[in-house]
Design a protein around this motif. Sequence first.
Motif, short mmCIF file in Angstrom:
data_model
loop_
_atom_site.label_atom_id
_atom_site.label_comp_id
_atom_site.label_asym_id
_atom_site.label_seq_id
_atom_site.Cartn_x
_atom_site.Cartn_y
_atom_site.Cartn_z
N TRP A 72 0.82 -1.20 0.00
CA TRP A 72 0.00 0.00 0.00
C TRP A 72 0.86 1.25 0.00
CZ3 TRP A 72 -5.06 -1.09 -0.60
CH2 TRP A 72 -5.48 -2.36 -0.22
N LEU A 73 0.26 2.33 -0.49
CA LEU A 73 0.84 3.66 -0.42
C LEU A 73 -0.14 4.58 0.28
CD1 LEU A 73 2.45 4.46 -3.89
CD2 LEU A 73 3.63 4.38 -1.67
N ALA A 74 0.31 5.21 1.34
CA ALA A 74 -0.47 6.28 1.95
C ALA A 74 0.17 7.59 1.51
CB ALA A 74 -0.46 6.16 3.46
N PHE A 75 -0.65 8.60 1.27
CA PHE A 75 -0.10 9.88 0.83
C PHE A 75 -1.05 11.01 1.20
CE2 PHE A 75 -2.66 8.36 -2.70
CZ PHE A 75 -3.30 9.49 -3.17
N THR A 76 -0.51 12.22 1.16
CA THR A 76 -1.31 13.42 1.37
C THR A 76 -1.71 13.96 0.01
OG1 THR A 76 -0.12 13.92 3.41
CG2 THR A 76 -1.29 15.73 2.36
N GLY A 77 -3.01 14.12 -0.20
CA GLY A 77 -3.52 14.59 -1.49
C GLY A 77 -4.41 15.80 -1.35
N GLN A 78 -4.38 16.66 -2.35
CA GLN A 78 -5.22 17.86 -2.36
C GLN A 78 -6.29 17.70 -3.42
OE1 GLN A 78 -2.49 21.25 -2.59
NE2 GLN A 78 -2.92 21.57 -0.43
N TYR A 79 -7.38 17.07 -3.04
CA TYR A 79 -8.52 16.89 -3.92
C TYR A 79 -9.70 17.67 -3.35
CZ TYR A 79 -5.80 12.73 -5.30
OH TYR A 79 -4.81 11.87 -5.70
N ASP A 80 -10.51 18.24 -4.21
CA ASP A 80 -11.75 18.91 -3.80
C ASP A 80 -11.51 20.04 -2.79
OD1 ASP A 80 -13.18 17.04 -5.34
OD2 ASP A 80 -13.12 15.60 -3.69
N GLY A 81 -10.33 20.67 -2.85
CA GLY A 81 -10.07 21.83 -2.00
C GLY A 81 -9.47 21.51 -0.65
N ASN A 82 -9.51 20.26 -0.23
CA ASN A 82 -8.96 19.88 1.07
C ASN A 82 -7.62 19.18 0.92
OD1 ASN A 82 -11.81 20.34 1.60
ND2 ASN A 82 -11.42 19.47 3.61
#
Length: 231
Positions: A72-82
Motif C-alpha cells: 500500500w501507499l499512503a499519501f497526502t492529497g489535495q482533492y476537492d479543495g482539502n
Amino acid sequence: MKKILSVLLFASLAFAQEEGRLLRFPAISDQSIVFTYAGDLYTVPINGGTARRLTSHNGFEMFARFSPDGRWLAFTGQYDGNTEVFVMPSQGGEPKRLTYTATLSRDDVSDRMGPNNIVMDWTPDSRAILYRSRQISFNAFIGQLYQVSRDGGLSQQLPLPRGGFCSLSPDGKRLAYNRVFREFRTWKRYRGGMNPDLWLLDLTSLKARNLTQSTAAESVPMWHGNKLYFP
C-alpha cells in the motif's frame, strides 16, 4: 539515502525530454521508490529504470509512504479543495480518502509551516497510518499526531499534546518524534526555542523523554533496527 539519490538521478534522466527538474518527497520499500513529480506520484525500481506514473489527478499528491508489507501507499492529497490522507495499492489504483477535516487556509502546499494532514508513517502491521494534522489547533506552529485505519473510520489522536515529524520503531512500541515542527522554515543558523529536539515516547508507559537537548535543529527521525537516524 545514497541509493534513493542515485535512483532518483536515473529517474530524472527518464524525464529529460520533458525537462524534469524537481523530484520531491521520496520514500523507499524493498523493491521500489516513490516520489512526487509535477504534483503526481511516480514509482521506479530501486535498481533504476523507467519511472511509472501512479496518479493523474489535478490535485497535488505528496509525502507518499509505503506500508511495511509493500502492498500500500499512503499519501497526502489535495482533492476537492482539502488536504487529506489517502491510501492506494502500491502498484497503482483508485485512491481512497481516509480523513475528513475542515478546509483551512493552511491547506495550501506553500503554507509557511507546510501543508496540513501530512502522512508520517505506518504501523508495523500495515493496518494503520500515522499523520500530523492541525485540524484542532489555533496556532499554525502547533500540530497533533493521529492514527487512522487503512480501511477508514475515525482518526484517533496519539497520547501527545503536540507533535511533528515522527517514526514508529519496528516493534511498534516506541515513537521518535519532534514536538516542534519548522521543517518548511528557512531560519538559517537559528538557535532559538523553536528549534526541534528529538523526543522518544514509550507507547506502553506513555513516558516521553528528550533525546537531544541541543540548540541545533534535529528533525525527521527514521528508525533502522534499533538505531535512529535524523538530519
